[in-house]
Design an enzyme around this catalytic site. Sequence first.
Site, PDB file in Angstrom:
ATOM      1  N   GLY A  46       0.830  -1.195   0.000  1.00 33.66           N
ATOM      2  CA  GLY A  46       0.000   0.000   0.000  1.00 33.66           C
ATOM      3  C   GLY A  46       0.865   1.245   0.000  1.00 33.66           C
ATOM      4  O   GLY A  46       1.996   1.215   0.502  1.00 33.66           O
ATOM      5  N   GLN A  51       2.643   9.978   1.260  1.00 33.09           N
ATOM      6  CA  GLN A  51       4.003   9.417   1.393  1.00 33.09           C
ATOM      7  C   GLN A  51       4.941   9.840   0.262  1.00 33.09           C
ATOM      8  O   GLN A  51       6.148   9.687   0.374  1.00 33.09           O
ATOM      9  CB  GLN A  51       3.935   7.888   1.451  1.00 33.09           C
ATOM     10  CG  GLN A  51       3.280   7.366   2.714  1.00 33.09           C
ATOM     11  CD  GLN A  51       3.138   5.860   2.675  1.00 33.09           C
ATOM     12  OE1 GLN A  51       2.164   5.336   2.162  1.00 33.09           O
ATOM     13  NE2 GLN A  51       4.134   5.160   3.202  1.00 33.09           N
ATOM     14  N   CYS A  91       5.597  -0.239   7.113  1.00 31.81           N
ATOM     15  CA  CYS A  91       5.245   0.930   6.321  1.00 31.81           C
ATOM     16  C   CYS A  91       6.449   1.340   5.484  1.00 31.81           C
ATOM     17  O   CYS A  91       7.573   1.356   5.995  1.00 31.81           O
ATOM     18  CB  CYS A  91       4.834   2.064   7.266  1.00 31.81           C
ATOM     19  SG  CYS A  91       4.427   3.598   6.430  1.00 31.81           S
ATOM     20  N   LEU A  92       6.216   1.685   4.227  1.00 31.64           N
ATOM     21  CA  LEU A  92       7.330   2.082   3.349  1.00 31.64           C
ATOM     22  C   LEU A  92       7.995   3.369   3.850  1.00 31.64           C
ATOM     23  O   LEU A  92       9.141   3.638   3.502  1.00 31.64           O
ATOM     24  CB  LEU A  92       6.846   2.250   1.907  1.00 31.64           C
ATOM     25  CG  LEU A  92       6.403   0.951   1.220  1.00 31.64           C
ATOM     26  CD1 LEU A  92       5.851   1.246  -0.165  1.00 31.64           C
ATOM     27  CD2 LEU A  92       7.545  -0.055   1.144  1.00 31.64           C
ATOM     28  N   HIS A 133      -4.709   1.488   7.235  1.00 34.23           N
ATOM     29  CA  HIS A 133      -3.357   2.039   7.379  1.00 34.23           C
ATOM     30  C   HIS A 133      -3.121   3.183   6.380  1.00 34.23           C
ATOM     31  O   HIS A 133      -2.628   4.254   6.756  1.00 34.23           O
ATOM     32  CB  HIS A 133      -2.344   0.892   7.171  1.00 34.23           C
ATOM     33  CG  HIS A 133      -0.911   1.302   7.170  1.00 34.23           C
ATOM     34  ND1 HIS A 133       0.012   0.817   8.076  1.00 34.23           N
ATOM     35  CD2 HIS A 133      -0.215   2.132   6.346  1.00 34.23           C
ATOM     36  CE1 HIS A 133       1.197   1.355   7.821  1.00 34.23           C
ATOM     37  NE2 HIS A 133       1.089   2.154   6.776  1.00 34.23           N
ATOM     38  N   GLU A 134      -3.508   2.969   5.121  1.00 35.92           N
ATOM     39  CA  GLU A 134      -3.269   3.987   4.084  1.00 35.92           C
ATOM     40  C   GLU A 134      -4.147   5.224   4.300  1.00 35.92           C
ATOM     41  O   GLU A 134      -3.711   6.347   4.066  1.00 35.92           O
ATOM     42  CB  GLU A 134      -3.497   3.411   2.678  1.00 35.92           C
ATOM     43  CG  GLU A 134      -2.589   2.250   2.300  1.00 35.92           C
ATOM     44  CD  GLU A 134      -1.122   2.457   2.629  1.00 35.92           C
ATOM     45  OE1 GLU A 134      -0.623   3.603   2.545  1.00 35.92           O
ATOM     46  OE2 GLU A 134      -0.465   1.472   3.001  1.00 35.92           O
ATOM     47  N   HIS A 137      -2.643   7.605   6.677  1.00 35.72           N
ATOM     48  CA  HIS A 137      -1.626   8.479   6.075  1.00 35.72           C
ATOM     49  C   HIS A 137      -2.252   9.777   5.554  1.00 35.72           C
ATOM     50  O   HIS A 137      -1.659  10.849   5.666  1.00 35.72           O
ATOM     51  CB  HIS A 137      -0.929   7.780   4.901  1.00 35.72           C
ATOM     52  CG  HIS A 137       0.177   6.850   5.302  1.00 35.72           C
ATOM     53  ND1 HIS A 137       1.285   7.272   6.008  1.00 35.72           N
ATOM     54  CD2 HIS A 137       0.362   5.520   5.079  1.00 35.72           C
ATOM     55  CE1 HIS A 137       2.093   6.231   6.206  1.00 35.72           C
ATOM     56  NE2 HIS A 137       1.557   5.155   5.651  1.00 35.72           N
TER      57      HIS A 137
HETATM   58 NI    NI Z   1       2.396   3.266   5.578  1.00 34.78          NI
END
Ligand code: NI
Length: 167
Positions: A46, A51, A91-92, A133-134, A137
């Site tokens: 995701g 991000q 998470c990226l 989660h996304e 963000h």
């Molecule tokens: Ni994330």
Amino acid sequence: MSLLNILHYPDPRLRTKAKPVTQFGPELKQFGDDLLETMYAAPGIGLAATQVNVHQRIIAVDVSENRDEPYLLVNPELTLTGEQLESEEGCLSVPGIYEPVKRFEQIEVTAQDPMGNPMSFTANGLLAVCIQHECDHLDGKLFVDYLSSLKRTRIRKKLLKQQKASA
Ligand code: NI
């Protein structure tokens, strides 16, 4: 297609609250495809526009094993149902860190696609976790915010050290 630069915690830009998308069409579709491409290349399941420092409400998700079930959700709205279950998240924007977080096991999603077509569906399991989660963000929230402040401070220090070393 192009790969976008992913911001890393504790970059303050990750705390920006994204604005609703009002302009739909090919340009947004292009950005969505770049978001997916960047997510696949990372690799991740995701990625939110926040991000990559674009503060518009759009997220890319694909939790399938074969990486062939992409979702591009614009202006997503969630109704949380069912029980809360704990599962390990990463998470990226917080590379190398995995910690358990509680999320609702089932969600009702309404959103638009990049061309402005409305959609709604029910998501369970990993897909539900990933979408929650996304969407966090887009509100400037990160999964580390669910952890103890002690843990968060430790993660912050670790990542700042890594960022310094690779700069
Ligand atoms: Ni994330």
